[in-house]
Write a protein that holds these residues in place. Structure first.
Motif, PDB file in Angstrom:
ATOM      1  N   THR A 187       0.855  -1.172   0.000  1.00  0.00           N
ATOM      2  CA  THR A 187       0.000   0.000   0.000  1.00  0.00           C
ATOM      3  C   THR A 187       0.897   1.229   0.000  1.00  0.00           C
ATOM      4  O   THR A 187       2.014   1.212   0.520  1.00  0.00           O
ATOM      5  CB  THR A 187      -0.945   0.046   1.208  1.00  0.00           C
ATOM      6  N   GLY A 188       0.417   2.288  -0.623  1.00  0.00           N
ATOM      7  CA  GLY A 188       1.215   3.494  -0.733  1.00  0.00           C
ATOM      8  C   GLY A 188       0.364   4.733  -0.660  1.00  0.00           C
ATOM      9  O   GLY A 188      -0.859   4.671  -0.504  1.00  0.00           O
ATOM     10  N   ARG A 189       1.024   5.861  -0.796  1.00  0.00           N
ATOM     11  CA  ARG A 189       0.362   7.154  -0.761  1.00  0.00           C
ATOM     12  C   ARG A 189       0.712   7.923  -2.028  1.00  0.00           C
ATOM     13  O   ARG A 189       1.784   7.728  -2.602  1.00  0.00           O
ATOM     14  CB  ARG A 189       0.799   7.956   0.467  1.00  0.00           C
ATOM     15  N   TRP A 190      -0.176   8.817  -2.436  1.00  0.00           N
ATOM     16  CA  TRP A 190       0.082   9.617  -3.620  1.00  0.00           C
ATOM     17  C   TRP A 190      -0.370  11.052  -3.367  1.00  0.00           C
ATOM     18  O   TRP A 190      -1.159  11.326  -2.459  1.00  0.00           O
ATOM     19  CB  TRP A 190      -0.617   9.047  -4.845  1.00  0.00           C
ATOM     20  N   ALA A 191       0.169  11.962  -4.186  1.00  0.00           N
ATOM     21  CA  ALA A 191      -0.180  13.373  -4.033  1.00  0.00           C
ATOM     22  C   ALA A 191      -0.031  14.083  -5.367  1.00  0.00           C
ATOM     23  O   ALA A 191       0.748  13.668  -6.232  1.00  0.00           O
ATOM     24  CB  ALA A 191       0.720  14.042  -2.989  1.00  0.00           C
ATOM     25  N   VAL A 192      -0.801  15.144  -5.514  1.00  0.00           N
ATOM     26  CA  VAL A 192      -0.675  16.058  -6.653  1.00  0.00           C
ATOM     27  C   VAL A 192      -0.429  17.433  -6.056  1.00  0.00           C
ATOM     28  O   VAL A 192      -1.255  17.944  -5.294  1.00  0.00           O
ATOM     29  CB  VAL A 192      -1.956  16.058  -7.513  1.00  0.00           C
ATOM     30  N   SER A 193       0.737  18.035  -6.387  1.00  0.00           N
ATOM     31  CA  SER A 193       1.105  19.281  -5.718  1.00  0.00           C
ATOM     32  C   SER A 193       2.165  20.015  -6.514  1.00  0.00           C
ATOM     33  O   SER A 193       3.074  19.399  -7.077  1.00  0.00           O
ATOM     34  CB  SER A 193       1.648  18.968  -4.316  1.00  0.00           C
ATOM     35  N   ASP A 194       2.061  21.341  -6.569  1.00  0.00           N
ATOM     36  CA  ASP A 194       3.112  22.195  -7.124  1.00  0.00           C
ATOM     37  C   ASP A 194       3.521  21.806  -8.541  1.00  0.00           C
ATOM     38  O   ASP A 194       4.704  21.865  -8.891  1.00  0.00           O
ATOM     39  CB  ASP A 194       4.356  22.163  -6.218  1.00  0.00           C
ATOM     40  N   GLY A 195       2.550  21.403  -9.342  1.00  0.00           N
ATOM     41  CA  GLY A 195       2.873  21.056 -10.714  1.00  0.00           C
ATOM     42  C   GLY A 195       3.464  19.679 -10.902  1.00  0.00           C
ATOM     43  O   GLY A 195       3.950  19.341 -11.992  1.00  0.00           O
ATOM     44  N   VAL A 197       3.169  15.233  -9.776  1.00  0.00           N
ATOM     45  CA  VAL A 197       2.465  14.112  -9.168  1.00  0.00           C
ATOM     46  C   VAL A 197       3.525  13.193  -8.573  1.00  0.00           C
ATOM     47  O   VAL A 197       4.636  13.086  -9.101  1.00  0.00           O
ATOM     48  CB  VAL A 197       1.590  13.352 -10.187  1.00  0.00           C
ATOM     49  N   ALA A 198       3.196  12.555  -7.466  1.00  0.00           N
ATOM     50  CA  ALA A 198       4.181  11.725  -6.779  1.00  0.00           C
ATOM     51  C   ALA A 198       3.491  10.595  -6.044  1.00  0.00           C
ATOM     52  O   ALA A 198       2.319  10.696  -5.675  1.00  0.00           O
ATOM     53  CB  ALA A 198       5.003  12.562  -5.799  1.00  0.00           C
ATOM     54  N   SER A 199       4.236   9.533  -5.813  1.00  0.00           N
ATOM     55  CA  SER A 199       3.735   8.415  -5.017  1.00  0.00           C
ATOM     56  C   SER A 199       4.884   7.811  -4.236  1.00  0.00           C
ATOM     57  O   SER A 199       6.059   8.000  -4.579  1.00  0.00           O
ATOM     58  CB  SER A 199       3.084   7.348  -5.908  1.00  0.00           C
ATOM     59  N   ALA A 200       4.559   7.079  -3.173  1.00  0.00           N
ATOM     60  CA  ALA A 200       5.587   6.468  -2.334  1.00  0.00           C
ATOM     61  C   ALA A 200       5.038   5.235  -1.639  1.00  0.00           C
ATOM     62  O   ALA A 200       3.854   5.174  -1.290  1.00  0.00           O
ATOM     63  CB  ALA A 200       6.099   7.469  -1.299  1.00  0.00           C
ATOM     64  N   ILE A 201       5.932   4.276  -1.435  1.00  0.00           N
ATOM     65  CA  ILE A 201       5.648   3.050  -0.690  1.00  0.00           C
ATOM     66  C   ILE A 201       6.768   2.863   0.325  1.00  0.00           C
ATOM     67  O   ILE A 201       7.941   3.023  -0.016  1.00  0.00           O
ATOM     68  CB  ILE A 201       5.607   1.820  -1.619  1.00  0.00           C
TER      69      ILE A 201
END
Length: 211
Positions: A187-195, A197-201
């Motif tokens: 399971t991971g997390r994602w974000a859209v910010s400051d132009g 997109v990113a995700s992390a596990i």
């Protein structure tokens, strides 16, 4: 941006421009002597971020070389990951055994080039990925994060079609591994910010399905 995707105990460093004082150890510079200037620059700044993050763990500067898949080779007792894209570089590190693997990726907030979604998406992932212009790119980061978390645990390649991504629109996702291995899902997390997109596990002894 990346810090918000990580649990306590994971140290991050990020920059949105290449610091003029970032330098490589000679052993690192030897790895990119034949690379184009853009590649040398992103490699240098990625190592700069990695050493900044390692300093947050109380560790001195050290060369960070590469393994057979280009993965960073961290000091003993440390796991980590590096990401770089146009306008953004970041690293995340943690100590073992609390954390056993970290996967992270960031990309510009823009549509994927033509044909890339066809190459990375399973049929069941396409509906979500095609519902907003940045979601294809976000799916790509999730697939990259899965591979970066998977490879240190197995030292085996993982194809785009060997993990199924199920996205929760509250900012988390699940990756079901479709091949045998020590992990059934992340399971991971994602974000859209400051132009971007990113995700992390983050996978570890206290995160049995990752975070």
């Amino acid at each position: 941006m990346i810090e918000d995707l990580m649990p306590p105990g994971v140290i991050t460093a990020e920059v949105f421009a290449d610091p003029p004082d970032a330098v490589l150890f000679p052993e690192e510079a030897a790895l990119v002597t034949r690379a184009v200037e853009a590649r040398r620059t992103e490699f240098t700044t990625g190592r700069h971020c990695a050493r900044t993050a390692l300093a947050g763990l109380g560790l001195p500067p050290t060369p960070i070389l590469t393994g057979p898949r280009g993965e960073p080779l961290w000091p003993d007792g440390v796991v980590g990951t590096i990401t770089h894209c146009r306008g953004y570089r970041a690293a995340a590190v943690a100590r073992t055994p609390d954390v056993l693997s970290i996967g992270m990726d960031a990309e510009p907030r823009e549509p994927l080039p033509p044909g890339v979604l066809d190459a990375i998406a399973l049929p069941q992932e396409r509906t979500w990925a095609e519902s907003a212009q940045e979601r294809g790119r976000l799916l790509f980061t999730m697939k990259e994060s899965v591979f970066k978390a998977w490879y240190p645990l197995t030292h085996r390649n993982l194809g785009f079609d060997e993990a199924e991504i199920i996205v929760n629109d509250t900012g988390t996702f699940t990756a079901k591994l479709l091949v045998p291995g020590p992990v059934g899902e992340f399971t991971g997390r994602w974000a859209v910010s400051d132009g971007f997109v990113a995700s992390a596990i983050v996978w570890g002894t206290n995160t049995p399905s990752g975070m």
